[in-house]
Structures are given as structure tokens and as C-alpha cells.
Design a protein around this motif. Structure first.
Motif, PDB file in Angstrom:
ATOM      1  N   TYR A 159      32.899  32.181   6.709  1.00 49.32           N
ATOM      2  CA  TYR A 159      33.166  30.920   6.012  1.00 49.32           C
ATOM      3  C   TYR A 159      34.148  30.063   6.803  1.00 49.32           C
ATOM      4  O   TYR A 159      35.019  30.567   7.496  1.00 49.32           O
ATOM      5  N   SER A 160      34.013  28.777   6.617  1.00 53.80           N
ATOM      6  CA  SER A 160      34.977  27.858   7.233  1.00 53.80           C
ATOM      7  C   SER A 160      36.231  27.813   6.357  1.00 53.80           C
ATOM      8  O   SER A 160      36.208  28.214   5.189  1.00 53.80           O
ATOM      9  N   ASN A 161      37.309  27.311   6.916  1.00 53.09           N
ATOM     10  CA  ASN A 161      38.543  27.159   6.149  1.00 53.09           C
ATOM     11  C   ASN A 161      38.333  26.264   4.936  1.00 53.09           C
ATOM     12  O   ASN A 161      38.894  26.513   3.872  1.00 53.09           O
ATOM     13  N   ASP A 162      37.526  25.208   5.110  1.00 48.35           N
ATOM     14  CA  ASP A 162      37.240  24.308   3.993  1.00 48.35           C
ATOM     15  C   ASP A 162      36.533  25.044   2.860  1.00 48.35           C
ATOM     16  O   ASP A 162      36.810  24.803   1.685  1.00 48.35           O
ATOM     17  N   ASP A 163      35.614  25.950   3.215  1.00 48.32           N
ATOM     18  CA  ASP A 163      34.902  26.718   2.195  1.00 48.32           C
ATOM     19  C   ASP A 163      35.843  27.672   1.451  1.00 48.32           C
ATOM     20  O   ASP A 163      35.638  27.968   0.282  1.00 48.32           O
ATOM     21  N   LEU A 164      36.869  28.156   2.114  1.00 47.91           N
ATOM     22  CA  LEU A 164      37.787  29.122   1.517  1.00 47.91           C
ATOM     23  C   LEU A 164      39.013  28.483   0.850  1.00 47.91           C
ATOM     24  O   LEU A 164      39.743  29.161   0.131  1.00 47.91           O
ATOM     25  N   GLN A 165      39.233  27.206   1.095  1.00 53.14           N
ATOM     26  CA  GLN A 165      40.460  26.558   0.607  1.00 53.14           C
ATOM     27  C   GLN A 165      40.618  26.681  -0.905  1.00 53.14           C
ATOM     28  O   GLN A 165      41.700  26.989  -1.396  1.00 53.14           O
ATOM     29  N   HIS A 166      39.554  26.467  -1.642  1.00 56.45           N
ATOM     30  CA  HIS A 166      39.656  26.532  -3.095  1.00 56.45           C
ATOM     31  C   HIS A 166      40.043  27.942  -3.550  1.00 56.45           C
ATOM     32  O   HIS A 166      40.889  28.106  -4.442  1.00 56.45           O
ATOM     33  N   ALA A 167      39.460  28.953  -2.935  1.00 53.20           N
ATOM     34  CA  ALA A 167      39.807  30.340  -3.267  1.00 53.20           C
ATOM     35  C   ALA A 167      41.280  30.602  -2.947  1.00 53.20           C
ATOM     36  O   ALA A 167      41.976  31.279  -3.720  1.00 53.20           O
ATOM     37  N   MET A 168      41.777  30.076  -1.836  1.00 55.78           N
ATOM     38  CA  MET A 168      43.187  30.269  -1.469  1.00 55.78           C
ATOM     39  C   MET A 168      44.104  29.615  -2.502  1.00 55.78           C
ATOM     40  O   MET A 168      45.138  30.172  -2.872  1.00 55.78           O
ATOM     41  N   ASP A 169      43.707  28.441  -2.969  1.00 58.11           N
ATOM     42  CA  ASP A 169      44.503  27.748  -3.991  1.00 58.11           C
ATOM     43  C   ASP A 169      44.580  28.566  -5.275  1.00 58.11           C
ATOM     44  O   ASP A 169      45.636  28.668  -5.903  1.00 58.11           O
ATOM     45  N   ILE A 170      43.465  29.162  -5.651  1.00 55.49           N
ATOM     46  CA  ILE A 170      43.431  29.981  -6.857  1.00 55.49           C
ATOM     47  C   ILE A 170      44.299  31.229  -6.677  1.00 55.49           C
ATOM     48  O   ILE A 170      45.078  31.583  -7.559  1.00 55.49           O
ATOM     49  N   LEU A 171      44.177  31.884  -5.535  1.00 54.45           N
ATOM     50  CA  LEU A 171      44.975  33.084  -5.273  1.00 54.45           C
ATOM     51  C   LEU A 171      46.468  32.758  -5.288  1.00 54.45           C
ATOM     52  O   LEU A 171      47.285  33.524  -5.819  1.00 54.45           O
ATOM     53  N   GLU A 172      46.816  31.632  -4.709  1.00 53.02           N
ATOM     54  CA  GLU A 172      48.221  31.220  -4.687  1.00 53.02           C
ATOM     55  C   GLU A 172      48.718  30.938  -6.104  1.00 53.02           C
ATOM     56  O   GLU A 172      49.842  31.335  -6.474  1.00 53.02           O
ATOM     57  N   THR A 173      47.892  30.315  -6.919  1.00 51.29           N
ATOM     58  CA  THR A 173      48.260  30.027  -8.302  1.00 51.29           C
ATOM     59  C   THR A 173      48.478  31.317  -9.084  1.00 51.29           C
ATOM     60  O   THR A 173      49.465  31.450  -9.820  1.00 51.29           O
ATOM     61  N   ILE A 174      47.563  32.261  -8.924  1.00 45.29           N
ATOM     62  CA  ILE A 174      47.708  33.547  -9.606  1.00 45.29           C
ATOM     63  C   ILE A 174      49.022  34.212  -9.188  1.00 45.29           C
ATOM     64  O   ILE A 174      49.802  34.652 -10.037  1.00 45.29           O
ATOM     65  N   ALA A 175      49.261  34.276  -7.890  1.00 43.30           N
ATOM     66  CA  ALA A 175      50.467  34.940  -7.384  1.00 43.30           C
ATOM     67  C   ALA A 175      51.735  34.294  -7.927  1.00 43.30           C
ATOM     68  O   ALA A 175      52.642  34.991  -8.385  1.00 43.30           O
ATOM     69  N   ASN A 176      51.802  32.985  -7.891  1.00 46.05           N
ATOM     70  CA  ASN A 176      53.028  32.294  -8.290  1.00 46.05           C
ATOM     71  C   ASN A 176      53.243  32.283  -9.799  1.00 46.05           C
ATOM     72  O   ASN A 176      54.370  32.453 -10.271  1.00 46.05           O
ATOM     73  N   LYS A 177      52.185  32.091 -10.568  1.00 43.93           N
ATOM     74  CA  LYS A 177      52.347  32.088 -12.024  1.00 43.93           C
ATOM     75  C   LYS A 177      52.753  33.467 -12.536  1.00 43.93           C
ATOM     76  O   LYS A 177      53.604  33.575 -13.414  1.00 43.93           O
ATOM     77  N   GLN A 178      52.160  34.500 -11.986  1.00 44.05           N
ATOM     78  CA  GLN A 178      52.524  35.847 -12.418  1.00 44.05           C
ATOM     79  C   GLN A 178      53.912  36.243 -11.916  1.00 44.05           C
ATOM     80  O   GLN A 178      54.619  36.997 -12.580  1.00 44.05           O
ATOM     81  N   ALA A 179      54.308  35.730 -10.767  1.00 50.27           N
ATOM     82  CA  ALA A 179      55.640  36.024 -10.236  1.00 50.27           C
ATOM     83  C   ALA A 179      56.712  35.565 -11.223  1.00 50.27           C
ATOM     84  O   ALA A 179      57.703  36.266 -11.448  1.00 50.27           O
ATOM     85  N   VAL A 180      56.502  34.417 -11.822  1.00 50.57           N
ATOM     86  CA  VAL A 180      57.454  33.899 -12.805  1.00 50.57           C
ATOM     87  C   VAL A 180      57.556  34.852 -13.991  1.00 50.57           C
ATOM     88  O   VAL A 180      58.647  35.167 -14.458  1.00 50.57           O
ATOM     89  N   HIS A 181      56.408  35.340 -14.467  1.00 47.79           N
ATOM     90  CA  HIS A 181      56.395  36.242 -15.624  1.00 47.79           C
ATOM     91  C   HIS A 181      57.086  37.573 -15.345  1.00 47.79           C
ATOM     92  O   HIS A 181      57.654  38.171 -16.242  1.00 47.79           O
ATOM     93  N   TYR A 182      57.015  38.029 -14.109  1.00 47.37           N
ATOM     94  CA  TYR A 182      57.550  39.353 -13.779  1.00 47.37           C
ATOM     95  C   TYR A 182      58.865  39.310 -13.005  1.00 47.37           C
ATOM     96  O   TYR A 182      59.311  40.326 -12.479  1.00 47.37           O
ATOM     97  N   GLY A 183      59.482  38.152 -12.918  1.00 45.14           N
ATOM     98  CA  GLY A 183      60.796  38.051 -12.296  1.00 45.14           C
ATOM     99  C   GLY A 183      60.802  38.126 -10.781  1.00 45.14           C
ATOM    100  O   GLY A 183      61.832  38.402 -10.185  1.00 45.14           O
ATOM    101  N   MET A 184      59.671  37.894 -10.149  1.00 48.10           N
ATOM    102  CA  MET A 184      59.631  37.851  -8.686  1.00 48.10           C
ATOM    103  C   MET A 184      59.984  36.407  -8.288  1.00 48.10           C
ATOM    104  O   MET A 184      59.616  35.474  -8.985  1.00 48.10           O
ATOM    105  N   HIS A 185      60.676  36.247  -7.199  1.00 50.19           N
ATOM    106  CA  HIS A 185      61.093  34.906  -6.803  1.00 50.19           C
ATOM    107  C   HIS A 185      60.410  34.496  -5.517  1.00 50.19           C
ATOM    108  O   HIS A 185      60.642  35.084  -4.461  1.00 50.19           O
TER     109      HIS A 185
END
Length: 169
Positions: free
Chosen positions: A116-142
Motif C-alpha cells: 500500500y502507498s502511504n496515502d492508502d494507509l494514512q487513514h488507518a494510521m490516524d485511527i490507530l493514533e486515536t485509539i492509542a491516545n484516547k486509551q492512554a488518557v483512560h489508563y494514565g499513560m502520558h
């Protein structure tokens, strides 16, 4: 035909992630309330027991139980964080591993991503980043750093935890 299959797969992944995020965050919110209530009861009971004639003042007893619970909570939170991220990203990546010593979450993607090209994967990366950051807040990760690798270990994208995920050239 092949491009249509890729688009269909991407849309399916996005819809699945949105569904998982919505229900996962709702369940986490309800669960965190229950956990808070349970831990408050345990803490009050523990402090009452500790106040018996053991030579410690009430404040020393409370400080001791708080500091020991923070240490075990940190370890438990990092495990819970990794488990939750894995649940929410299921189907989008093969796995997610959190290293609390380096405060880094590493997603292992699929081999097909190398096609896949980076453009094809960008949306998936955005979702993964959102999951990581939103859950980090819930579990006290900074601000966890995020690495995205292929199954062979090749780094394809990363974030230092403060900036967005960027593809590695």
C-alpha cells in the motif's frame, strides 16, 4: 478489480474501528466508574484495618496504602492499556505491545501493508493514533510514543507522542 478490493477492505476496517471505538469507549466509561467505586470501598476498609494499635498514625497509614496502590496500579494500568488497545485495534493490526519503561506502543501491521502507498494507509494510521491516545488518557499513560511496524519488524511509521504519526521513508 484489485484496487476495488483494497478500497472495500479499507472501508470495512474503518467501519469496524468506528463501531469498536464507540462501544469500547462506552463500556470503558461504565467499567471505570465501577472500578473507582470498588477501589474506594477497598481503600476505606484497608485504612480502617490499618488504624488499629500498630504504632502508626492515621495519616502514615493512608500514605503507605496510597503509594503502594500507585505502584501496583501503574503496572496494572499498563497491562490494561495494552489489552484495551489490542481489543480496539483488532482486525486493523495484528497486535499492539506497550512498553511502560519507554512509554512506547508498538503496533504490528500486516505484510500486505508493504504493497500500500502511504496515502492508502494514512487513514488507518490516524485511527490507530486515536485509539492509542484516547486509551492512554483512560489508563494514565502520558503521551505514549507510537511505532508501526510490519511483521518482519520494519518500521513504517512513528510518533514521538507529541506529534502526529508520520511515515518513515
Amino acid at each position: 478489480m484489485e484496487k476495488r478490493d483494497k478500497i472495500l477492505a479499507s472501508v470495512t476496517i474503518v467501519v469496524t474501528l468506528v463501531f469498536i471505538l464507540f462501544f469500547g469507549l462506552t463500556a470503558k466509561k461504565d467499567n471505570s466508574r465501577n472500578n473507582y467505586e470498588d477501589s474506594s470501598k477497598i481503600s476505606v476498609e484497608k485504612n480502617s484495618e490499618d488504624d488499629s494499635d500498630n504504632g502508626y498514625s492515621k495519616s502514615e497509614s493512608m500514605m503507605s496504602s496510597v503509594s503502594s496502590s500507585e505502584v501496583s496500579s501503574s503496572s496494572t494500568d499498563s497491562i490494561s492499556y495494552e489489552e484495551k488497545v489490542n481489543k480496539l485495534s483488532y482486525g486493523t493490526v495484528q497486535s499492539a505491545k506497550y512498553n511502560k519503561d519507554t512509554n512506547t506502543l508498538t503496533y504490528t501491521g500486516f505484510e500486505v501493508w508493504s504493497d500500500y502507498s502511504n496515502d492508502d494507509l494514512q487513514h488507518a494510521m490516524d485511527i490507530l493514533e486515536t485509539i492509542a491516545n484516547k486509551q492512554a488518557v483512560h489508563y494514565g499513560m502520558h503521551n505514549p510514543a507510537i511505532d508501526v511496524v510490519l511483521p518482519n519488524g520494519k518500521l513504517i511509521a512513528s510518533s514521538n507522542g507529541k506529534d502526529d504519526i508520520e511515515f518513515v521513508e
